[in-house]
Design a protein around this motif. Structure first.
Motif, PDB file in Angstrom:
ATOM      1  N   ILE A 135       5.790 -37.198   5.420  1.00 56.65           N
ATOM      2  CA  ILE A 135       4.077 -37.414   4.546  1.00 56.65           C
ATOM      3  C   ILE A 135       4.266 -36.190   3.635  1.00 56.65           C
ATOM      4  CG2 ILE A 135       2.143 -37.851   4.451  1.00 56.65           C
ATOM      5  CD1 ILE A 135       1.823 -39.661   5.971  1.00 56.65           C
ATOM      6  N   VAL A 136       4.700 -35.374   4.339  1.00 52.81           N
ATOM      7  CA  VAL A 136       4.330 -34.196   4.115  1.00 52.81           C
ATOM      8  C   VAL A 136       5.601 -33.502   3.482  1.00 52.81           C
ATOM      9  CG1 VAL A 136       4.435 -31.550   5.135  1.00 52.81           C
ATOM     10  CG2 VAL A 136       2.767 -32.927   6.674  1.00 52.81           C
ATOM     11  N   ALA A 137       6.800 -33.490   4.047  1.00 52.79           N
ATOM     12  CA  ALA A 137       7.685 -33.031   3.391  1.00 52.79           C
ATOM     13  C   ALA A 137       8.037 -34.017   1.858  1.00 52.79           C
ATOM     14  CB  ALA A 137       9.375 -33.690   4.345  1.00 52.79           C
ATOM     15  N   CYS A 138       7.467 -35.209   1.820  1.00 54.99           N
ATOM     16  CA  CYS A 138       7.545 -35.870   0.610  1.00 54.99           C
ATOM     17  C   CYS A 138       6.818 -35.331  -0.510  1.00 54.99           C
ATOM     18  CB  CYS A 138       7.293 -37.801   0.634  1.00 54.99           C
ATOM     19  SG  CYS A 138       8.636 -38.247   0.870  1.00 54.99           S
ATOM     20  N   TYR A 139       5.010 -35.183  -0.216  1.00 54.40           N
ATOM     21  CA  TYR A 139       3.814 -34.620  -1.017  1.00 54.40           C
ATOM     22  C   TYR A 139       4.621 -33.078  -1.235  1.00 54.40           C
ATOM     23  CZ  TYR A 139       1.742 -39.090  -0.370  1.00 54.40           C
ATOM     24  OH  TYR A 139       1.320 -40.162  -0.463  1.00 54.40           O
ATOM     25  N   LEU A 140       5.456 -32.449  -0.680  1.00 53.60           N
ATOM     26  CA  LEU A 140       5.996 -30.736  -0.551  1.00 53.60           C
ATOM     27  C   LEU A 140       6.650 -31.321  -1.754  1.00 53.60           C
ATOM     28  CD1 LEU A 140       5.775 -29.067   2.515  1.00 53.60           C
ATOM     29  CD2 LEU A 140       4.064 -28.091   0.697  1.00 53.60           C
ATOM     30  N   GLY A 141       7.437 -32.068  -1.806  1.00 55.29           N
ATOM     31  CA  GLY A 141       8.472 -32.322  -2.972  1.00 55.29           C
ATOM     32  C   GLY A 141       8.321 -32.174  -3.761  1.00 55.29           C
ATOM     33  N   ARG A 185       6.557 -43.086  -3.651  1.00 55.67           N
ATOM     34  CA  ARG A 185       6.109 -41.927  -4.985  1.00 55.67           C
ATOM     35  C   ARG A 185       6.804 -39.935  -5.242  1.00 55.67           C
ATOM     36  NH1 ARG A 185       3.341 -42.476  -8.354  1.00 55.67           N
ATOM     37  NH2 ARG A 185       2.305 -43.735  -7.863  1.00 55.67           N
ATOM     38  N   PHE A 186       7.490 -40.188  -4.052  1.00 55.03           N
ATOM     39  CA  PHE A 186       8.234 -39.414  -4.182  1.00 55.03           C
ATOM     40  C   PHE A 186       9.937 -39.571  -4.972  1.00 55.03           C
ATOM     41  CE2 PHE A 186      12.699 -37.567  -2.450  1.00 55.03           C
ATOM     42  CZ  PHE A 186      12.249 -35.782  -2.852  1.00 55.03           C
ATOM     43  N   LEU A 187      10.160 -40.976  -4.646  1.00 56.60           N
ATOM     44  CA  LEU A 187      11.394 -41.438  -5.422  1.00 56.60           C
ATOM     45  C   LEU A 187      10.770 -42.007  -6.627  1.00 56.60           C
ATOM     46  CD1 LEU A 187      12.704 -43.900  -2.697  1.00 56.60           C
ATOM     47  CD2 LEU A 187      13.880 -41.807  -3.606  1.00 56.60           C
ATOM     48  N   VAL A 188       9.868 -42.396  -7.302  1.00 54.08           N
ATOM     49  CA  VAL A 188       9.501 -42.174  -8.271  1.00 54.08           C
ATOM     50  C   VAL A 188       9.442 -41.323  -9.443  1.00 54.08           C
ATOM     51  CG1 VAL A 188       7.854 -43.752 -10.202  1.00 54.08           C
ATOM     52  CG2 VAL A 188       8.034 -44.638  -7.912  1.00 54.08           C
ATOM     53  N   THR A 189       9.311 -40.485  -8.957  1.00 58.91           N
ATOM     54  CA  THR A 189       8.454 -38.513  -9.220  1.00 58.91           C
ATOM     55  C   THR A 189      10.048 -37.741  -9.604  1.00 58.91           C
ATOM     56  OG1 THR A 189       6.360 -38.018  -7.932  1.00 58.91           O
ATOM     57  CG2 THR A 189       6.995 -36.537  -9.132  1.00 58.91           C
ATOM     58  N   ASN A 190      10.566 -38.439  -8.821  1.00 56.91           N
ATOM     59  CA  ASN A 190      11.925 -37.514  -8.788  1.00 56.91           C
ATOM     60  C   ASN A 190      13.168 -38.748  -9.198  1.00 56.91           C
ATOM     61  OD1 ASN A 190      11.822 -34.990  -6.915  1.00 56.91           O
ATOM     62  ND2 ASN A 190      10.866 -36.276  -6.157  1.00 56.91           N
ATOM     63  N   SER A 191      12.845 -39.519  -9.324  1.00 59.97           N
ATOM     64  CA  SER A 191      13.847 -40.259 -10.560  1.00 59.97           C
ATOM     65  C   SER A 191      13.979 -40.595 -11.971  1.00 59.97           C
ATOM     66  CB  SER A 191      13.992 -41.761  -9.805  1.00 59.97           C
ATOM     67  OG  SER A 191      14.197 -41.690  -8.606  1.00 59.97           O
ATOM     68  N   SER A 192      14.507 -41.058 -13.061  1.00 61.41           N
ATOM     69  CA  SER A 192      14.778 -41.602 -13.507  1.00 61.41           C
ATOM     70  C   SER A 192      13.965 -42.308 -14.265  1.00 61.41           C
ATOM     71  CB  SER A 192      15.892 -41.114 -14.428  1.00 61.41           C
ATOM     72  OG  SER A 192      16.384 -42.934 -13.982  1.00 61.41           O
ATOM     73  N   LEU A 232       6.027 -39.524  18.682  1.00 57.83           N
ATOM     74  CA  LEU A 232       7.851 -38.825  18.039  1.00 57.83           C
ATOM     75  C   LEU A 232       8.141 -40.064  17.074  1.00 57.83           C
ATOM     76  CD1 LEU A 232      10.460 -37.432  20.282  1.00 57.83           C
ATOM     77  CD2 LEU A 232       8.869 -36.228  19.522  1.00 57.83           C
ATOM     78  N   LEU A 233       7.919 -41.204  17.100  1.00 58.00           N
ATOM     79  CA  LEU A 233       8.831 -42.541  16.780  1.00 58.00           C
ATOM     80  C   LEU A 233       7.209 -43.372  15.392  1.00 58.00           C
ATOM     81  CD1 LEU A 233      10.431 -43.989  18.345  1.00 58.00           C
ATOM     82  CD2 LEU A 233      11.494 -42.546  16.914  1.00 58.00           C
ATOM     83  N   CYS A 234       6.087 -42.730  15.873  1.00 59.18           N
ATOM     84  CA  CYS A 234       4.945 -43.449  15.665  1.00 59.18           C
ATOM     85  C   CYS A 234       4.061 -42.075  14.620  1.00 59.18           C
ATOM     86  CB  CYS A 234       4.184 -44.184  16.405  1.00 59.18           C
ATOM     87  SG  CYS A 234       5.123 -45.729  16.945  1.00 59.18           S
ATOM     88  N   THR A 235       3.854 -41.065  14.971  1.00 59.74           N
ATOM     89  CA  THR A 235       2.501 -39.818  14.064  1.00 59.74           C
ATOM     90  C   THR A 235       4.040 -39.293  14.481  1.00 59.74           C
ATOM     91  OG1 THR A 235       1.540 -40.741  16.537  1.00 59.74           O
ATOM     92  CG2 THR A 235       0.766 -39.033  15.210  1.00 59.74           C
ATOM     93  N   VAL A 236       4.463 -37.687  14.612  1.00 52.00           N
ATOM     94  CA  VAL A 236       5.278 -36.839  14.558  1.00 52.00           C
ATOM     95  C   VAL A 236       6.039 -37.386  13.030  1.00 52.00           C
ATOM     96  CG1 VAL A 236       6.945 -35.235  14.982  1.00 52.00           C
ATOM     97  CG2 VAL A 236       4.915 -35.717  16.562  1.00 52.00           C
ATOM     98  N   LEU A 237       7.095 -37.803  13.669  1.00 48.00           N
ATOM     99  CA  LEU A 237       7.868 -38.740  12.304  1.00 48.00           C
ATOM    100  C   LEU A 237       7.798 -38.913  10.902  1.00 48.00           C
ATOM    101  CD1 LEU A 237      11.083 -38.818  11.710  1.00 48.00           C
ATOM    102  CD2 LEU A 237      11.358 -40.910  12.593  1.00 48.00           C
ATOM    103  N   PRO A 238       6.442 -39.869  11.109  1.00 50.97           N
ATOM    104  CA  PRO A 238       5.796 -40.677   9.964  1.00 50.97           C
ATOM    105  C   PRO A 238       5.634 -39.439   8.879  1.00 50.97           C
ATOM    106  CG  PRO A 238       5.701 -42.009  11.378  1.00 50.97           C
ATOM    107  CD  PRO A 238       6.297 -40.765  11.968  1.00 50.97           C
ATOM    108  N   ALA A 239       4.354 -38.451   9.932  1.00 49.11           N
ATOM    109  CA  ALA A 239       3.768 -37.227  10.022  1.00 49.11           C
ATOM    110  C   ALA A 239       4.461 -36.236   8.995  1.00 49.11           C
ATOM    111  CB  ALA A 239       2.570 -36.566  10.219  1.00 49.11           C
ATOM    112  N   LEU A 240       5.430 -36.211   8.969  1.00 48.28           N
ATOM    113  CA  LEU A 240       6.955 -34.574   8.908  1.00 48.28           C
ATOM    114  C   LEU A 240       6.703 -35.559   7.408  1.00 48.28           C
ATOM    115  CD1 LEU A 240       8.502 -33.879  11.769  1.00 48.28           C
ATOM    116  CD2 LEU A 240       6.235 -33.161  10.285  1.00 48.28           C
TER     117      LEU A 240
END
Length: 303
Positions: free
Chosen positions: A172-178, A87-94, A162-170
């Motif tokens: 998700i949050v970073a993409c939707y904030l962007g 969703r982030f790539l689609v929104t921020n791409s031509s 770290l790899l199955c919870t924190v990293l995916p959650a961060l």
């Protein structure tokens, strides 16, 4: 029941319009598969154990239940992460670049998600980490209490967290904030709300729907994560059984939310559900009419 009926409706509508599915919608189908898989493979055993007031079966059924929960849970989390990134790539791409995300690319991504989830699910079976019963005794999961008891349990839980919870959650949050920042800037450039193109309005609605799906999943699992981490640093006996049971039940409810979100925000999904209802009612009428003509007893029952 809500999970199976709702996600079955999602899968039925996806099959009905399979040729019209866009690439990101395959991730929605994958999320429905994970949710319905969790409901079918786990919930009957948990419900029967609850009525029994104790876990049914022995260690084998406990390991099976925990493995299924871990497999489908990680798969759902990673699917939501992939949805946010796309969703982030689609929104921020031509438009030309966004079309490069093909169905084959998403299929490969889905295959990677399942392999990644399966890898983490089988690691406790081959000696890294442990599966065990929940403190309240009617379901099984990762043995959180092994965090301090062994270096094996410590390294597994820390890596998994770290790899199955924190990293995916961060992610998700970073993409939707962007995405939110991008949409905010785009709307600022358009002073008159009547001049906002329909494509932008649709993009905003799709993003809001994806955000709600992610928020529903993360919020339903947060109490369970809190209770699990309490058991890491404290004795499981320090919590009342109901305190550990309710977060577990709330986490299981995450599989039922998504179809309702689709129904509220997607006109296409609502229309296809109505078509399914019409199709099913037509088939029921068709078969009942045939049976009534052939069998007087069926006519009496239908009357």
């Amino acid at each position: 029941i809500l999970t199976i009926l709702g996600n079955s409706a999602v899968l039925a509508t996806a099959v009905q319009r399979s040729s019209l599915l866009k690439s990101p919608e395959l991730l929605t189908v994958n999320l429905a598969v994970a949710d319905i898989g969790m409901a079918i493979s786990m919930y009957p055993l948990a419900i029967a154990s609850a009525w029994n007031h104790a876990w049914l079966g022995g260690d084998a059924s406990c390991v099976y239940y925990a493995l299924m929960g871990f497999l489908f849970g990680v798969c759902s989390m990673m699917t939501l992460c992939a949805m946010a990134v796309i969703r982030f790539l689609v929104t921020n791409s031509s438009k030309s670049n966004s079309n490069k995300i093909t169905k084959n690319t998403v299929r490969i991504l889905i295959a990677f998600i399942w392999l990644y989830s399966l890898l983490w699910a089988i690691l406790p079976l081959v000696g890294w980490g442990y599966y065990g019963p929940e403190p309240f005794g009617i379901s099984c999961t990762i043995a959180w209490s092994k965090f301090h008891n062994s270096s094996n349990g410590f390294s597994f839980i820390l890596s998994m967290f770290l790899l199955c919870t924190v990293l995916p959650a961060l992610t998700i949050v970073a993409c939707y904030l962007g995405i939110a920042w991008k949409v905010h800037k785009a709307y600022q450039e358009i002073q008159n709300i009547d001049r906002i193109p329909n494509a932008a309005k649709l993009e905003k609605k799709l993003t809001l729907m994806a955000v709600l799906i992610s928020v529903g999943f993360l919020s339903s699992w947060t109490p369970y994560a809190a209770a699990s981490f309490w058991s890491i640093f404290n004795s499981s006996d320090s919590l009342q059984p109901v305190v550990t049971l309710l977060p577990c039940l709330f986490a299981k409810s995450s599989t039922a939310y998504n179809p309702f979100i689709y129904y509220i925000f997607s006109k296409t999904f609502r229309r296809e559900i109505k078509q399914l209802q019409c199709c099913c009612s037509w088939r029921v009428d068709f078969f009942s009419t045939n049976n009534s003509a052939e069998n007087p007893a069926s006519m009496m029952w239908s009357g």
